[in-house]
Motif scaffolding. Structure first.
Motif, PDB file in Angstrom:
ATOM      1  N   LEU A  23       0.831  -1.205   0.000  1.00 61.93           N
ATOM      2  CA  LEU A  23       0.000   0.000   0.000  1.00 61.93           C
ATOM      3  C   LEU A  23       0.864   1.254   0.000  1.00 61.93           C
ATOM      4  CD1 LEU A  23      -2.686   1.455   0.082  1.00 61.93           C
ATOM      5  CD2 LEU A  23      -2.741   1.122   2.573  1.00 61.93           C
ATOM      6  N   SER A  24       1.947   1.267   0.760  1.00 61.40           N
ATOM      7  CA  SER A  24       2.836   2.440   0.757  1.00 61.40           C
ATOM      8  C   SER A  24       3.362   2.722  -0.639  1.00 61.40           C
ATOM      9  CB  SER A  24       4.017   2.214   1.717  1.00 61.40           C
ATOM     10  OG  SER A  24       3.587   2.080   3.050  1.00 61.40           O
ATOM     11  N   ALA A  28       2.607   6.080  -3.237  1.00 64.55           N
ATOM     12  CA  ALA A  28       3.688   6.904  -3.788  1.00 64.55           C
ATOM     13  C   ALA A  28       3.830   6.767  -5.299  1.00 64.55           C
ATOM     14  CB  ALA A  28       5.010   6.545  -3.121  1.00 64.55           C
ATOM     15  N   ARG A  29       3.094   5.859  -5.905  1.00 68.55           N
ATOM     16  CA  ARG A  29       3.299   5.574  -7.330  1.00 68.55           C
ATOM     17  C   ARG A  29       3.147   6.800  -8.234  1.00 68.55           C
ATOM     18  NH1 ARG A  29       0.370   1.035  -7.644  1.00 68.55           N
ATOM     19  NH2 ARG A  29       2.216  -0.123  -6.969  1.00 68.55           N
ATOM     20  N   PRO A  30       2.187   7.704  -8.002  1.00 70.48           N
ATOM     21  CA  PRO A  30       2.042   8.845  -8.924  1.00 70.48           C
ATOM     22  C   PRO A  30       3.105   9.926  -8.765  1.00 70.48           C
ATOM     23  CG  PRO A  30       0.012   8.408  -7.687  1.00 70.48           C
ATOM     24  CD  PRO A  30       1.107   7.668  -7.013  1.00 70.48           C
ATOM     25  N   LEU A  31       3.999   9.805  -7.798  1.00 66.29           N
ATOM     26  CA  LEU A  31       4.910  10.894  -7.460  1.00 66.29           C
ATOM     27  C   LEU A  31       6.150  10.896  -8.340  1.00 66.29           C
ATOM     28  CD1 LEU A  31       4.834  10.635  -3.563  1.00 66.29           C
ATOM     29  CD2 LEU A  31       3.465  12.136  -5.014  1.00 66.29           C
ATOM     30  N   SER A  32       6.572  12.095  -8.726  1.00 67.26           N
ATOM     31  CA  SER A  32       7.890  12.262  -9.325  1.00 67.26           C
ATOM     32  C   SER A  32       8.927  12.341  -8.220  1.00 67.26           C
ATOM     33  CB  SER A  32       7.931  13.541 -10.154  1.00 67.26           C
ATOM     34  OG  SER A  32       7.853  14.680  -9.299  1.00 67.26           O
ATOM     35  N   ASP A  33      10.205  12.316  -8.607  1.00 65.08           N
ATOM     36  CA  ASP A  33      11.254  12.453  -7.603  1.00 65.08           C
ATOM     37  C   ASP A  33      11.135  13.800  -6.894  1.00 65.08           C
ATOM     38  OD1 ASP A  33      14.079  10.995  -6.922  1.00 65.08           O
ATOM     39  OD2 ASP A  33      14.226  13.165  -6.693  1.00 65.08           O
ATOM     40  N   ALA A  34      10.789  14.852  -7.640  1.00 62.38           N
ATOM     41  CA  ALA A  34      10.628  16.174  -7.024  1.00 62.38           C
ATOM     42  C   ALA A  34       9.447  16.182  -6.067  1.00 62.38           C
ATOM     43  CB  ALA A  34      10.454  17.238  -8.106  1.00 62.38           C
ATOM     44  N   ASP A  35       8.317  15.583  -6.481  1.00 60.83           N
ATOM     45  CA  ASP A  35       7.157  15.489  -5.587  1.00 60.83           C
ATOM     46  C   ASP A  35       7.543  14.817  -4.274  1.00 60.83           C
ATOM     47  OD1 ASP A  35       5.438  16.539  -7.543  1.00 60.83           O
ATOM     48  OD2 ASP A  35       4.867  14.549  -8.280  1.00 60.83           O
ATOM     49  N   ALA A  36       8.302  13.746  -4.372  1.00 61.96           N
ATOM     50  CA  ALA A  36       8.632  12.923  -3.208  1.00 61.96           C
ATOM     51  C   ALA A  36       9.702  13.538  -2.327  1.00 61.96           C
ATOM     52  CB  ALA A  36       9.072  11.532  -3.658  1.00 61.96           C
ATOM     53  N   THR A  37      10.345  14.609  -2.795  1.00 66.50           N
ATOM     54  CA  THR A  37      11.420  15.257  -2.033  1.00 66.50           C
ATOM     55  C   THR A  37      10.940  16.503  -1.304  1.00 66.50           C
ATOM     56  OG1 THR A  37      13.038  14.432  -3.623  1.00 66.50           O
ATOM     57  CG2 THR A  37      13.757  16.231  -2.235  1.00 66.50           C
ATOM     58  N   GLU A 141       4.002   1.690  10.120  1.00 65.93           N
ATOM     59  CA  GLU A 141       3.969   2.096   8.712  1.00 65.93           C
ATOM     60  C   GLU A 141       2.591   2.589   8.307  1.00 65.93           C
ATOM     61  OE1 GLU A 141       5.490   0.811   4.295  1.00 65.93           O
ATOM     62  OE2 GLU A 141       6.384  -0.007   6.113  1.00 65.93           O
ATOM     63  N   GLU A 142       1.533   2.007   8.869  1.00 70.17           N
ATOM     64  CA  GLU A 142       0.185   2.499   8.566  1.00 70.17           C
ATOM     65  C   GLU A 142       0.009   3.938   9.054  1.00 70.17           C
ATOM     66  OE1 GLU A 142      -2.513  -1.542   8.442  1.00 70.17           O
ATOM     67  OE2 GLU A 142      -2.142  -0.590  10.386  1.00 70.17           O
ATOM     68  N   GLN A 143       0.590   4.263  10.200  1.00 75.95           N
ATOM     69  CA  GLN A 143       0.561   5.661  10.635  1.00 75.95           C
ATOM     70  C   GLN A 143       1.254   6.557   9.619  1.00 75.95           C
ATOM     71  OE1 GLN A 143       2.412   5.123  14.562  1.00 75.95           O
ATOM     72  NE2 GLN A 143       0.463   5.653  15.513  1.00 75.95           N
ATOM     73  N   HIS A 144       2.376   6.093   9.104  1.00 78.91           N
ATOM     74  CA  HIS A 144       3.107   6.895   8.126  1.00 78.91           C
ATOM     75  C   HIS A 144       2.398   6.937   6.777  1.00 78.91           C
ATOM     76  CE1 HIS A 144       6.826   8.273  10.072  1.00 78.91           C
ATOM     77  NE2 HIS A 144       6.618   7.245  10.884  1.00 78.91           N
ATOM     78  N   GLN A 145       1.580   5.958   6.455  1.00 81.18           N
ATOM     79  CA  GLN A 145       0.791   6.033   5.236  1.00 81.18           C
ATOM     80  C   GLN A 145      -0.188   7.200   5.297  1.00 81.18           C
ATOM     81  OE1 GLN A 145      -0.767   2.057   5.264  1.00 81.18           O
ATOM     82  NE2 GLN A 145       0.965   1.191   4.137  1.00 81.18           N
ATOM     83  N   ALA A 326      -8.765   2.144   1.990  1.00 85.74           N
ATOM     84  CA  ALA A 326      -8.574   0.741   1.636  1.00 85.74           C
ATOM     85  C   ALA A 326      -7.538   0.572   0.531  1.00 85.74           C
ATOM     86  CB  ALA A 326      -9.898   0.116   1.203  1.00 85.74           C
ATOM     87  N   ASP A 327      -7.365   1.573  -0.296  1.00 76.38           N
ATOM     88  CA  ASP A 327      -6.369   1.525  -1.368  1.00 76.38           C
ATOM     89  C   ASP A 327      -5.972   2.949  -1.733  1.00 76.38           C
ATOM     90  OD1 ASP A 327      -8.596   2.429  -2.897  1.00 76.38           O
ATOM     91  OD2 ASP A 327      -9.107   0.358  -3.392  1.00 76.38           O
ATOM     92  N   ALA A 328      -5.046   3.077  -2.669  1.00 72.74           N
ATOM     93  CA  ALA A 328      -4.537   4.391  -3.051  1.00 72.74           C
ATOM     94  C   ALA A 328      -5.580   5.125  -3.876  1.00 72.74           C
ATOM     95  CB  ALA A 328      -3.240   4.244  -3.841  1.00 72.74           C
ATOM     96  N   GLY A 329      -5.844   6.372  -3.533  1.00 73.05           N
ATOM     97  CA  GLY A 329      -6.806   7.175  -4.263  1.00 73.05           C
ATOM     98  C   GLY A 329      -7.130   8.449  -3.513  1.00 73.05           C
ATOM     99  N   PRO A 330      -7.977   9.306  -4.101  1.00 73.99           N
ATOM    100  CA  PRO A 330      -8.255  10.634  -3.534  1.00 73.99           C
ATOM    101  C   PRO A 330      -9.246  10.576  -2.377  1.00 73.99           C
ATOM    102  CG  PRO A 330      -9.515  10.348  -5.539  1.00 73.99           C
ATOM    103  CD  PRO A 330      -8.672   9.099  -5.384  1.00 73.99           C
TER     104      PRO A 330
END
Length: 415
Positions: A23-24, A28-37, A141-145, A326-330
């Motif tokens: 799930l983590s 994070a899948r839609p993120l670019s390196d810049a988004d994730a930094t 990890e769920e807290q960090h999600q 329950a899954d990745a989404g808005p």
């Protein structure tokens, strides 16, 4: 064979570990390196850091400490990805996590793959103490999600383009709920705190007696439409509703509405993971601080519930129900929710230890107890809380000015 398949075949701990880790990565899948930094404020952390820190937890407390001969993926990285564990030594300053342009997002993903494979391979030989730490690590990890999602939302809100992380369908209007109904709560001596069945964080116990005086809780949380009435009535301009610290915060920060609200063309809009959209008047208000929640309650002729009033009402309910992630989404709060999901509900209770509380030995003992000062308890979980993570005894906690989480308000009153 995938790591998930190997884990499923070997152990219930491995199955849960694989599910949480997947799930983590999906978040994070839609993120670019810049988004994730990016790090938009000191309270938030880059997505890349969340992905690495949760991996550091498993590498440090399970692989390093319980697998003979294990070698760290990179001996320099514990300094980068330790959060606040003093027993683990020096670490990179929290407010400077956004400066970590290296390692790259792809390198962090490779770190996760390395640690996942090593942990799954070690599962058959791990002692019970290590298996207990895997369970703790999954809940950690769920807290960090949830933090990953809310930190991304805050970061994207600082971009003038206000990008959407995920596209979403057009909103379908729903009917406004009726007036709040009041549900009389339990009175007298009640048992609160974790009862020892299943996982819980240390701050949820020991179980103990609490005295509840006659009271009632609202049957739902406060809506955006009701909050708009508070705004229109000058709620953010009238000091009589506010605690002294809250009023000082309103003036110092020029607060006029919940976080992410903006008045446009005569109406209110909000920014979310699906971009900027019109406020849904029927949905629960969210991204409000304890100060705002307390002021609204005073304006409404009510108060915030105590954490034990809330827990007594939630006892026996299904904590996996309601609008949770329950899954990745808005994700976002929806109308007509119950006690679990949609928004974390501020209580009037300070985050302090229960009678008989003792922190665990070693570094993991720093997990909760050291933060029991100056914060308030929230209950119930939110739309960004992974489903199955919350329970009636779960105690979330934040400082009274914090509002970048999905935080909302359920009223209470004395009888």
């Amino acid at each position: 064979m995938t790591i998930a398949a190997v884990a499923n075949a070997r152990s219930p701990h491995g199955e849960r570990f694989a599910s949480v880790r997947a799930l983590s990565m999906a978040l994070a899948r839609p993120l670019s390196d810049a988004d994730a930094t990016m790090q938009s404020m000191p309270d938030a952390s880059p997505a890349k850091w969340h992905l690495a820190h949760t991996t550091w937890f498993f590498e440090t407390f399970i692989l390093r400490d319980h697998v003979p001969g294990y070698r760290l993926h990179d001996a320099r990285w514990p300094f980068l990805f330790n959060s606040y564990y003093e027993a683990e030594g020096r670490r990179h300053a929290r407010e400077r996590r956004g400066m970590l342009t290296r390692p790259s997002l792809d390198e962090v993903r490779a770190y996760r793959v390395h640690v996942d494979a090593a942990l799954v391979a070690a599962l058959p030989t791990l002692p019970d103490t290590a298996l207990e730490l895997i369970e703790l690590g999954c809940h950690h990890e769920e807290q960090h999600q949830e933090l990953l999602v809310t930190d991304i939302l805050h970061g994207f809100s600082e971009n003038p383009l206000e990008p959407a992380l995920w596209p979403a369908a057009r909103k379908v209007p729903v009917a406004m709920p009726g007036p709040i109904a009041w549900v009389e709560g339990r009175t007298g001596i009640v048992q609160v705190g974790h009862d020892g069945d299943g996982f819980a964080f240390d701050c949820e116990g020991p179980r103990h007696d609490a005295l509840l005086t006659p009271h009632a809780l609202a049957d739902r949380t406060v809506t955006n439409g009701e909050w708009q009435a508070f705004v229109a009535d000058g709620g953010y301009r009238e000091p009589r509703w506010w605690l002294a610290d809250g009023w000082a915060w309103v003036k110092a920060e020029a607060i006029v509405a919940p976080l992410y609200w903006k008045e446009q063309d005569g109406g209110w809009t909000r920014f979310g993971l699906d971009g900027r959209r019109a406020i849904d008047p029927a949905a629960p208000v969210t991204h409000v601080s304890f100060f705002e929640a307390d002021a609204y309650a005073a304006w409404a002729g009510a108060r915030l519930p105590t954490e034990f009033e809330w827990e007594a009402a939630a006892a026996g309910l299904d904590p996996t129900g309601g609008n949770q992630m329950a899954d990745a989404g808005p994700v976002e709060p929806r109308p007509d929710g119950g006690l679990f999901g949609d928004v974390w509900e501020w209580t009037g209770s300070a985050y302090r230890p229960y009678p008989g509380f003792r922190a665990a030995e070693g570094a993991v003992g720093e997990y909760n107890g050291k933060f029991m000062s100056g914060q308030f308890v929230l209950r119930g979980g939110s739309c960004a809380t992974p489903r199955g993570h919350a329970r009636a005894s779960y105690r979330n906690f934040f400082y009274p000015h914090h509002r970048w989480q999905f935080t909302g308000v359920r009223l209470a009153r004395d009888l």
